[in-house]
Design an enzyme around this catalytic site. Structure first.
Site, PDB file in Angstrom:
ATOM      1  N   LYS A   1      -1.103  -9.289   3.050  1.00  0.00           N
ATOM      2  CA  LYS A   1      -0.304  -8.816   4.193  1.00  0.00           C
ATOM      3  C   LYS A   1      -1.190  -7.936   5.056  1.00  0.00           C
ATOM      4  O   LYS A   1      -1.937  -7.100   4.532  1.00  0.00           O
ATOM      5  CB  LYS A   1       0.931  -8.028   3.723  1.00  0.00           C
TER       6      LYS A   1
ATOM      7  N   ASP B   1       0.842  -1.205   0.000  1.00  0.00           N
ATOM      8  CA  ASP B   1       0.000   0.000   0.000  1.00  0.00           C
ATOM      9  C   ASP B   1       0.877   1.255   0.000  1.00  0.00           C
ATOM     10  O   ASP B   1       0.372   2.381  -0.060  1.00  0.00           O
ATOM     11  CB  ASP B   1      -1.030  -0.001   1.135  1.00  0.00           C
ATOM     12  N   SER B   2       2.211   1.063  -0.009  1.00  0.00           N
ATOM     13  CA  SER B   2       3.135   2.172  -0.312  1.00  0.00           C
ATOM     14  C   SER B   2       2.788   2.751  -1.683  1.00  0.00           C
ATOM     15  O   SER B   2       3.180   3.875  -2.014  1.00  0.00           O
ATOM     16  CB  SER B   2       4.594   1.677  -0.289  1.00  0.00           C
TER      17      SER B   2
ATOM     18  N   GLU C   1       9.680  -3.952  10.264  1.00  0.00           N
ATOM     19  CA  GLU C   1      10.007  -2.654   9.653  1.00  0.00           C
ATOM     20  C   GLU C   1      10.555  -1.681  10.692  1.00  0.00           C
ATOM     21  O   GLU C   1       9.919  -1.426  11.727  1.00  0.00           O
ATOM     22  CB  GLU C   1       8.755  -2.056   8.980  1.00  0.00           C
TER      23      GLU C   1
ATOM     24  N   ASP D   1      -1.123  -6.158  -0.234  1.00  0.00           N
ATOM     25  CA  ASP D   1      -1.284  -5.489   1.062  1.00  0.00           C
ATOM     26  C   ASP D   1      -2.747  -5.133   1.276  1.00  0.00           C
ATOM     27  O   ASP D   1      -3.377  -4.527   0.403  1.00  0.00           O
ATOM     28  CB  ASP D   1      -0.495  -4.165   1.002  1.00  0.00           C
TER      29      ASP D   1
HETATM   30  O1  KIV Z   1       3.539  -1.030   1.633  1.00  0.00           O
HETATM   31  C1  KIV Z   1       4.671  -1.517   1.525  1.00  0.00           C
HETATM   32  O2  KIV Z   1       5.360  -1.341   0.521  1.00  0.00           O
HETATM   33  C2  KIV Z   1       5.175  -2.309   2.642  1.00  0.00           C
HETATM   34  C3  KIV Z   1       6.593  -2.778   2.580  1.00  0.00           C
HETATM   35  C4  KIV Z   1       7.542  -1.663   2.648  1.00  0.00           C
HETATM   36  C5  KIV Z   1       6.877  -3.814   3.594  1.00  0.00           C
HETATM   37  O3  KIV Z   1       4.472  -2.551   3.560  1.00  0.00           O
END
Ligand code: KIV
Length: 271
Positions: free
Chosen positions: A119, A50-51, A189, A89
Site C-alpha cells: 500500500k 504502518d499504524s 480515509e 504498508d
Molecule cells: O496504517 C494503517 O493501519 C492504515 C490503515 C488504517 C488504512 O493505513
C-alpha cells in the site's frame, strides 16, 4: 467457533470482483497470532499497516516507522499463511525518492517478507507514476487517499479531508489517477461520507473506507482500536467491538494479587 478450512485463497482478482457484490472486510494485523485469528474469522484482506508505529511501537506518528520494522512484522503475519490477501504498508520515505526506490522496496516486501502487495499513500501525478512502476514490476498496489497519515506534517494534524468543493474535486481526481495507474483497490480515509459515495460510484476498483461512511465497497479498521486495546483516545470513526484492554487489566491484576497472596500457583500448576 468453526474454522472454515475450505475457504479459497483471496487474491487481488477476488477483491476487485467483490465490488458491487459483497462488502470487503479488512483489518490491520502486526503479528502471527492476530493474523491467524483474523483469518479464522474470514476477513478478506489483512493489512500490516504502518499504524504499527503508533499502536505497537509507541511512536507519536507513523513517520519514524522503517522498512526494517515493516519487513519484520509483515514476515510474522505472513507466517500465519492467511487465506486473506496480505498487503504491507510501505513506510514513510521508502517510495518518496524515485520510481526505482519504490519498486526496489516494494519488491523487498514480496521477496523477503511474503507480502502479496503493498500500500502506498497519495494520488498526485508523481505518486501515480510510482504506483504504475510497482504494478509494472508485477506487484499489486493498494492505493490510499484522504487523510494519509504520512502527510500529517503537511496537513498540520489529523484532519478530515475533502470538505470543500475544491478539495473534494482534488480527491476525486486522485482516486481516478490511482485507478488509472493500476491499483487494485483504494483506501479512503477520513473523508465525508457523500464524497466517499461519489468516489465509489466513479471508479471501477473497490473503495475501502476508514472514517469514510457506509457507502464504500468495504471497510478497514486498526485492530487495536476496534478491540478496545488502545490506551489513547481514538477517532470518531472507531467502533469498539470488544474491551480487550479492560480484560487484560483485570486478568493482570488478578495474577498480581494471586502471586502476592500465594494463591497461585497451586498443586495443579506444579510438577
Ligand atoms: O496504517 C494503517 O493501519 C492504515 C490503515 C488504517 C488504512 O493505513
Amino acid at each position: 467457533m468453526s474454522v472454515n478450512l475450505s475457504r479459497k485463497k483471496i487474491t487481488t482478482a477476488t477483491i476487485r470482483a467483490m465490488k458491487g457484490r459483497e462488502k470487503i472486510v479488512s483489518l490491520t494485523a502486526y503479528d502471527y497470532v492476530t493474523a491467524k485469528l483474523l483469518d479464522e474469522a474470514d476477513v478478506h484482506l489483512i493489512l500490516v499497516g504502518d499504524s504499527l508505529g503508533m499502536v505497537v511501537l509507541g511512536y507519536e506518528s507513523t513517520l519514524p516507522v522503517t522498512m526494517a520494522d515493516m519487513l519484520h512484522h509483515t514476515a510474522a503475519v505472513a507466517r500465519s499463511k492467511p487465506k486473506a490477501l496480505l498487503i504491507a504498508d510501505m513506510p514513510f520515505m521508502s517510495y518518496h525518492l524515485s520510481e526505482e526506490q519504490a519498486v526496489m522496496n516494494a519488491g523487498r516486501f514480496v521477496q523477503e517478507a511474503g507480502a502479496e502487495g503493498v500500500k502506498i499513500e497519495g494520488g498526485s501525478p508523481r505518486m501515480a507514476a510510482r504506483i504504475k512502476a510497482i504494478v509494472e514490476a508485477g506487484i499489486p498496489v493498494f492505493g490510499h487517499i484522504g487523510l494519509t497519515p504520512q502527510s500529517v506534517l503537511e496537513f498540520g494534524g489529523y484532519k478530515i479531508q475533502g470538505k470543500t468543493d475544491e478539495t473534494a474535486k482534488r480527491l476525486l481526481d486522485e482516486a481516478k489517477r490511482v485507478e488509472d495507474a493500476g491499483a487494485f483497490a483504494i483506501v479512503l480515509e477520513c473523508v465525508p461520507a457523500e464524497l466517499a459515495k461519489s468516489i465509489t460510484e466513479s471508479i471501477r476498483i473497490p473503495t475501502i473506507g476508514i472514517g469514510a461512511g457506509p457507502h464504500c465497497d468495504g471497510q478497514i479498521q486498526v485492530i487495536n482500536d476496534m478491540l478496545g486495546l488502545a490506551t489513547w483516545p481514538t477517532f470518531k470513526h472507531v467502533k469498539r467491538f470488544a474491551s480487550v484492554g479492560d480484560a487484560m487489566r483485570t486478568a493482570v491484576a488478578s495474577y498480581r494479587d494471586e502471586v502476592r497472596s500465594g494463591k497461585f500457583p497451586t498443586n495443579e500448576q506444579s510438577f
